[in-house]
Design an enzyme around this catalytic site. Structure first.
Site, PDB file in Angstrom:
ATOM      1  CB  ALA A  95      -0.926   0.005   1.211  1.00  0.00           C
ATOM      2  CB  CYS A  96       2.466   2.945   2.287  1.00  0.00           C
ATOM      3  SG  CYS A  96       2.616   1.677   3.557  1.00  0.00           S
ATOM      4  CG  ASN A 277       1.734   5.616   5.004  1.00  0.00           C
ATOM      5  OD1 ASN A 277       1.938   6.230   6.039  1.00  0.00           O
ATOM      6  ND2 ASN A 277       0.671   4.861   4.834  1.00  0.00           N
ATOM      7  CB  CYS A 279      -2.829   8.074   5.899  1.00  0.00           C
ATOM      8  SG  CYS A 279      -4.095   8.342   4.652  1.00  0.00           S
ATOM      9  CD  GLU A 281      -0.938   4.579   7.618  1.00  0.00           C
ATOM     10  OE1 GLU A 281      -1.107   3.780   6.678  1.00  0.00           O
ATOM     11  OE2 GLU A 281      -1.132   5.797   7.509  1.00  0.00           O
ATOM     12  N   PRO A 428      -5.326   3.434   8.098  1.00  0.00           N
ATOM     13  CG  PRO A 428      -5.205   5.342   6.778  1.00  0.00           C
ATOM     14  CD  PRO A 428      -4.378   4.219   7.303  1.00  0.00           C
ATOM     15  CB  THR A 429      -9.689   0.197   8.290  1.00  0.00           C
ATOM     16  OG1 THR A 429     -10.526   0.835   9.276  1.00  0.00           O
ATOM     17  CG2 THR A 429      -8.402  -0.260   8.936  1.00  0.00           C
ATOM     18  N   GLY A 430     -10.814   2.796   5.920  1.00  0.00           N
ATOM     19  CA  GLY A 430     -12.080   3.330   5.427  1.00  0.00           C
ATOM     20  C   GLY A 430     -12.875   2.362   4.579  1.00  0.00           C
TER      21      GLY A 430
END
Length: 739
Positions: A95-96, A277, A279, A281, A428-430
């Site tokens: 993801a990052c 990354n 966001c 975290e 984040p887990t939106g």
């Protein structure tokens, strides 16, 4: 896929998100798989890596079934690129990423190129621009002067705009600059105008030396990166106050605590961490990537009623299986650069986090804003990290430690060996929480109930299931109450409901901002990397409130903090060149009119005669409106012209078409007229009708009149966006600007 596989059961909202963003698609964009096939594709693709390890207790087929059950029970989900790309030819599962930006033209544009490749494959990127020499510094090779970090940051932003992340995810970046960089004031003000650097989150990297200077009200040094010379000084409190002021205005930039991050660097021999990354975290070394996943705490319970408790045994099992899954992801992933592949497999970082924490608190009847809530967060995260590290040790025995183990802090402290340099991150887990049907990350709910618009204009009221069960158990449930909660989102002021219910079932804006920060700190204490969490503040919050939050974050050991004052982006208050730090001055933000624009004119009957509405467009979006009504008298003509001017001003100031329609639609007049598609009630209602028919698609939820302009709407489905975990998120369709 085995014939005996249990079909995956997803709710309607999850199906919308999956079909839009996760399912494989044909050339026409139509899904070619369903939820069952998607989860099996991922499970089988990740489990296939197990064949490399002869000491494993699982065969790939056995593990595929375990992974499938883990995901389709929604007790664990990996990050979005893994769901999208596992078992496909693309195969980029992380993801990052963090990329270095060196102080030469070659290095800068290498970073632009590498970022484009990462975005194309579905990842987000973080950059530190702190190595770039300041604006107007001499460039020795040419004798010219440097243009500074901000000019190149805009190039990165433009490049991102042109790249679609695999057709499924939007470009997302983090831009970071050290607080002691000579261009820091320009950086702090970089996103003053709405829409500037729209593909970037920005954060200022604060040092402990700077924070000490703030505390003592001292000056601090600005250091040029390429020579390390002190070129100027600034008053630390003035810079800190400017950061606070910008956060109050728009939420940008955020802050990270650089020394705190590097104290937790597990491999300091490889260099310092300088960026995170998008966001915030996941702090990473240059050319590192991290694959993330989240355990659903809402499902980690056992017992009923007063006997409900955390199911620690099941949590232990899920954590161990999730760590195995994430370690396999590292082997399965095809990274876009050889340098990234080398660095990732050298350190093998994973980030296991959580979602559904608010739902867990609901089931245990523990208020989010309470000492008991903070203690539970700390207890849960401590347990998860202990078990994740135990699982990593077990994998190290089967597979060997991460290759850089001998030069890590674990070897120095004789703590290992571990398979992974880090194991825990609160990401984040939106969209993942929408798929799993639970609350997001460690955030409180934004609303206990809300109305979702569906086909044919119908309205479906959705209620948090734990809240609804609690109401029924208390004998307080009714359909009229559900309608009322859907309007307000909260029960804080409903004195007729039991006090214990109102204390437990709180939402993000129901309690003081410091509880948000305290909860972040509780999870950070036992998180290897960092915590994605937004400190939500009411629109009435002051700069002093934000200043207190920033200082509390520093004192409580957080690695960064993001604040968002409700509705702050609706009004932009700008610094001018003559303003001293901490002083602000209002300024209009209206786009200039091009010399030539194109549009159309539509005739529409109103109760006051035929109105001719001309709408001119820029970039296929409405830019200005002219309303003319013939033979209606000067007064009516003047009113039509005035409404057109005000609508034009709103559109040119960046207010969305939907927001304009919301304000105009349904305004009544003395002479309504009927049309085939409904009633035109007035001149403003007629303008709203044309705008809605032309620019708001039939796939979006219908517009209702009079909604709050401060609430931004989703550009894809029109539902209200909420700011959480460092980014705007649509709970209806899963849209998020941060990918």
């Amino acid at each position: 896929m085995p014939d005996t596989i249990r079909p995956a059961a997803v709710n309607d909202n999850a199906e919308v998100v999956l079909s839009r963003r996760y399912y494989r698609k044909d050339a026409e964009g139509n899904p070619t798989e369903n939820a069952t096939q998607m989860f099996w594709r991922v499970a089988a693709g990740i489990a296939a890596e197990e064949a490399k390890y002869t000491e494993s207790p699982y065969t790939p087929d056995q593990l595929a079934q375990e992974f499938y059950d883990l995901m389709t029970s929604f007790k664990f989900l990996p990050n979005s690129p893994t769901l999208m790309n596992a078992g496909t030819s693309l195969g980029q599962l992380a993801a990052c990423f963090v990329l270095p930006v060196g102080d030469s033209m070659e290095e800068i544009f290498d970073a632009v190129k590498h970022a484009a490749l990462i975005h194309k494959s579905g990842g987000g990127t973080g950059f530190s621009f702190s190595r770039l020499r300041q604006k107007d510094a001499v460039v020795g090779s040419t004798g010219g002067v440097a243009s500074g970090p901000l000019s190149f940051l805009r190039i990165f932003n433009t490049a991102t705009e042109q790249v679609k992340q695999g057709g499924t995810r939007r470009g997302a970046n983090m831009g970071i600059l050290r607080v002691d960089h000579p261009d820091i004031l320009e950086f702090i003000s970089a996103k003053e105008r709405d829409g500037e650097l729209n593909n970037f989150n920005l954060s200022v990297a604060l040092t402990e030396r700077f924070m000490q200077a703030v505390e003592k009200d001292e000056d601090y040094d600005l250091v040029t990166p390429h020579t390390h010379e002190v070129v100027a000084q600034l008053k630390a409190r003035d810079v800190f106050n400017r950061l606070v002021c910008k956060a109050w205005e728009s939420g940008d930039p955020g802050i990270i605590f650089l020394d705190r991050i590097n104290r937790d660097n597990p491999t300091p021999a490889q260099g310092e961490m300088e960026s995170t990354n998008p966001c915030g975290e996941q702090p990473l070394l240059p050319y590192e990537a991290c694959n993330l996943g989240s355990v659903n705490l809402a499902l980690m319970v056992r017992g009923e009623g007063d006997g409900t408790e955390v199911d620690w045994d099941e949590l232990r099992r899920v954590v161990h299986m999730s760590v195995r899954f994430l370690d396999n992801v590292i082997d399965a992933s095809k990274y876009p650069l050889d340098r990234i592949t080398e660095t990732v497999r050298k350190n093998r970082k994973i980030g296991l986090g959580v979602m559904g924490f608010a739902d867990l608190l609901f089931q245990l009847r523990i208020p989010y804003c309470s000492q008991e809530g903070l203690q539970l967060g700390e207890q849960v995260m401590k347990f998860i990290r202990e078990q994740a590290r135990a699982a990593s040790k077990k994998l190290a025995k089967e597979r060997g430690p991460f290759p850089a183990y001998d030069e890590s802090i674990f070897a120095e402290q004789d703590l290992g060996p571990y398979r992974n340099a880090t194991t825990t991150t609160i990401a984040p887990t939106g969209t993942l929480s929408i798929i799993a049907g639970c609350s997001s990350g460690v955030e409180p709910l934004f609303a206990l109930s809300f109305a979702r618009h569906v086909m044919d204009g119908d309205k479906l009221v959705e209620v948090n299931p734990y809240f609804e069960d609690a109401l029924k158990q208390a004998g307080a449930w009714s359909s009229s109450l559900m309608e009322e909660v859907a309007k307000k989102g909260t029960i804080r002021d409903m004195d007729y409901l039991p006090e214990d219910l109102r204390g437990v079932f709180v939402t993000a804006m129901d309690f003081a901002a410091e509880w948000h920060l305290r909860m972040q700190a509780s999870f950070q204490k036992y998180t290897d990397n960092a915590v994605s969490k937004t400190v939500n503040l009411a629109h009435s919050a002051t700069k002093d409130d934000i200043r207190a939050i920033y200082w509390m974050a520093y004192e409580m050991g957080c690695k960064g903090v993001t604040v968002y004052r409700d509705g702050c982006k609706a009004v932009q208050v700008l610094y001018t060149g003559d303003s001293a730090p901490g002083e602000v001055q209002e300024e209009e933000i209206v786009r200039e009119r091009p010399d030539v624009v194109y549009g159309f004119t539509q005739k529409i009957e109103t109760g006051l005669g035929a109105m001719y509405l001309t709408i001119n467009e820029v970039d296929h979006k409405p830019f200005e409106v002219f309303a003319t009504i013939g033979k209606s008298g000067r007064s009516i003509t003047a009113k039509a012209e005035a409404i057109g001017r005000l609508v034009s001003l709103a559109l040119r100031s960046g207010i969305s078409v939907r927001a304009v329609v919301q304000q105009l639609k349904g305004i009544g007049g003395e002479h309504p007229v009927f049309r085939k598609k409904g009633m035109i009630m007035s001149i403003p209602d007629a303008i709203a009708w044309v705008l809605e028919q032309r620019y708001i698609t039939q796939d979006e939820s219908p517009v209702t009149g009079g909604d709050d302009l401060l609430a931004p709407s989703c550009p894809e489905c029109g539902a209200e966006l909420h700011f959480q975990e460092g980014c705007f998120l649509c709970g209806a369709c899963g849209y998020t600007k941060c990918g």
